[in-house]
Design an enzyme around this catalytic site. Structure first.
Site, mmCIF file in Angstrom:
data_model
loop_
_atom_site.group_PDB
_atom_site.id
_atom_site.type_symbol
_atom_site.label_atom_id
_atom_site.label_comp_id
_atom_site.label_asym_id
_atom_site.label_seq_id
_atom_site.Cartn_x
_atom_site.Cartn_y
_atom_site.Cartn_z
ATOM 1 N N LYS A 1 -9.665 2.448 -8.922
ATOM 2 C CA LYS A 1 -10.197 2.620 -7.556
ATOM 3 C C LYS A 1 -11.276 3.692 -7.566
ATOM 4 C CE LYS A 1 -7.730 2.484 -3.517
ATOM 5 N NZ LYS A 1 -6.582 2.884 -2.675
ATOM 6 N N PHE B 1 -11.935 -0.706 4.858
ATOM 7 C CA PHE B 1 -10.904 -0.045 5.676
ATOM 8 C C PHE B 1 -11.002 -0.522 7.120
ATOM 9 C CE2 PHE B 1 -9.371 3.972 3.296
ATOM 10 C CZ PHE B 1 -9.425 3.317 2.078
ATOM 11 N N GLU C 1 -6.431 5.397 -8.399
ATOM 12 C CA GLU C 1 -7.704 5.979 -7.973
ATOM 13 C C GLU C 1 -8.193 7.096 -8.888
ATOM 14 O OE1 GLU C 1 -7.849 5.731 -3.859
ATOM 15 O OE2 GLU C 1 -9.571 7.052 -3.608
ATOM 16 N N THR D 1 -13.325 1.401 -3.120
ATOM 17 C CA THR D 1 -12.564 1.790 -1.928
ATOM 18 C C THR D 1 -13.418 2.590 -0.941
ATOM 19 O OG1 THR D 1 -10.461 2.751 -1.231
ATOM 20 C CG2 THR D 1 -11.633 3.928 -2.971
ATOM 21 N N ASP E 1 0.861 -1.188 0.000
ATOM 22 C CA ASP E 1 0.000 0.000 0.000
ATOM 23 C C ASP E 1 0.894 1.234 0.000
ATOM 24 O OD1 ASP E 1 -2.399 1.366 0.169
ATOM 25 O OD2 ASP E 1 -2.533 1.244 2.356
HETATM 26 C C1 E4P Z 1 -5.634 1.527 0.335
HETATM 27 O O1 E4P Z 1 -6.247 1.129 -0.620
HETATM 28 C C2 E4P Z 1 -6.107 2.631 1.165
HETATM 29 O O2 E4P Z 1 -6.230 3.796 0.402
HETATM 30 C C3 E4P Z 1 -5.191 2.814 2.339
HETATM 31 O O3 E4P Z 1 -4.982 1.570 2.950
HETATM 32 C C4 E4P Z 1 -5.703 3.837 3.335
HETATM 33 O O4 E4P Z 1 -4.911 3.810 4.476
HETATM 34 P P1 E4P Z 1 -4.962 4.932 5.617
HETATM 35 O O5 E4P Z 1 -6.255 4.829 6.323
HETATM 36 O O6 E4P Z 1 -3.795 4.616 6.495
HETATM 37 O O7 E4P Z 1 -4.805 6.259 4.901
#
Ligand code: E4P
Length: 319
Positions: free
Chosen positions: A133, A179, A97, A157, A17
């Site tokens: 994304k 997330f 994205e 996402t 990531d």
């Molecule tokens: C990945 O696709 C996400 O954009 C990323 O893991 C977000 O991470 P964060 O919450 O640490 O910004």
């Protein structure tokens, strides 16, 4: 010594990531994910000055009616340039994205996604290496439906709820990114409770989504994202994919404690889960009822947009 990273790879596909191309080679990830904040961070690093200068200089051979058009063009090309470099390192997918300010406009999102895919193809990167994304708004998910029908694979996402996840899967999304860390962040700021690895609400959210998808045989890949610590990752061992920052990849590679399988299709299939029907009104209703998911989705779009605008300011300063 078998590192936790190597053990984890037996259960889940490991994804990096980051936009920091040089930082991931040693971890041999399968895929790579980026977002506007990660690209903005990478662009500011001296390590990639040559790449940035090249994109800016190439743009000068084109005609633009306004500086703003040139800046927008460079911002897109920079994001793609980082993506191209990442495809040289990982064997699998690179996620790029779409601009966050298109999150409520289905047609504009579809158009932008096609432009991104065209740019990659013109540079010799086939579309089957790229995931577009798109934020998990209702409008974003409708764009995903159209794109998937046209053979463009998407990564939905900013997924903070089961409702969003189901809508994505029903739309035929190739992959979703639920997330973890941002959910924990919200619960820490908005409740009086203490959280540790035994009650992490971000981990629980992914478990719920994974169980639902496997129980009802959805093909959509579940890729947990946004981790705050190593425990969150370990507690999701078995998830289809896990996208992990270079810092946490390093921690996992330095530790050899045992990792156990936590999520599996077999276990999920044995659970008694009620099927949920998601349509536009129920999607909007459930999201509105879920304070955390509504806030985090809106905030996520705002933050990614803010970093894209910062990137454009930086480009303007260099022209
Ligand atoms: C990945 O696709 C996400 O954009 C990323 O893991 C977000 O991470 P964060 O919450 O640490 O910004």
């Amino acid at each position: 010594m078998v590192s936790q990273l190597d053990s984890l790879k037996k259960f889940s596909s490991v994804v990096a990531d980051t936009g920091d191309i040089d930082s991931i080679q040693k971890f041999n990830p399968d895929d790579c994910t980026t977002n506007p904040s990660l690209i903005f961070k990478a662009v500011q690093s001296n390590k990639y000055k040559k790449l940035v200068d090249e994109v800016i200089s190439n743009s000068k051979s084109r005609k633009f009616s306004q500086t703003e058009d040139q800046v927008n063009y460079i911002a897109d090309q920079l994001t793609i340039a980082f993506g191209i470099e990442l495809t040289k390192i990982v064997p699998g997918y690179v996620s790029t994205e779409v601009d966050s300010d298109l999150s409520f406009n289905t047609e504009a999102t579809v158009e932008k996604a096609k432009q991104i895919i065209n740019s990659y193809e013109q540079s010799g990167v086939p579309k089957n290496r790229i995931l577009i994304k798109i934020a998990g708004t209702w409008e974003g998910i409708q764009a995903v439906k159209k794109l998937e029908a046209e053979g463009i694979s998407c990564n939905c996402t900013l997924i903070f709820s089961l409702t969003q996840a189901i809508a994505c899967a029903e739309a035929g999304a190739f992959l979703i990114s639920p997330f973890v860390g941002r959910i924990l962040d919200w619960f820490k700021s908005n409740t009086q409770k203490e959280y540790d690895s035994s009650n992490d609400p971000g981990v629980e959210s992914v478990e719920k989504i994974f169980n639902y998808f496997k129980k009802f045989n959805y093909n959509t890949i579940v890729m947990a994202a946004s981790f705050r610590n190593k425990d969150e990752i370990i507690n999701l061992a078995g998830c289809d994919k896990l996208t992990i920052s270079p810092t946490l990849l390093e921690e996992l590679s330095q530790n050899d404690d045992e990792i156990k399988l936590k999520l599996s299709k077999e276990y999920s299939s044995s659970l008694d889960i009620e099927r949920i029907n998601v349509n536009e009104s129920s999607f909007r209703w459930h999201l509105n009822e879920n304070q955390m998911a509504s806030f985090k989705l809106a905030e996520g779009i705002r933050l990614f947009n803010k970093d894209l605008l910062k990137l454009k300011e930086l480009i303007k300063g260099q022209l």
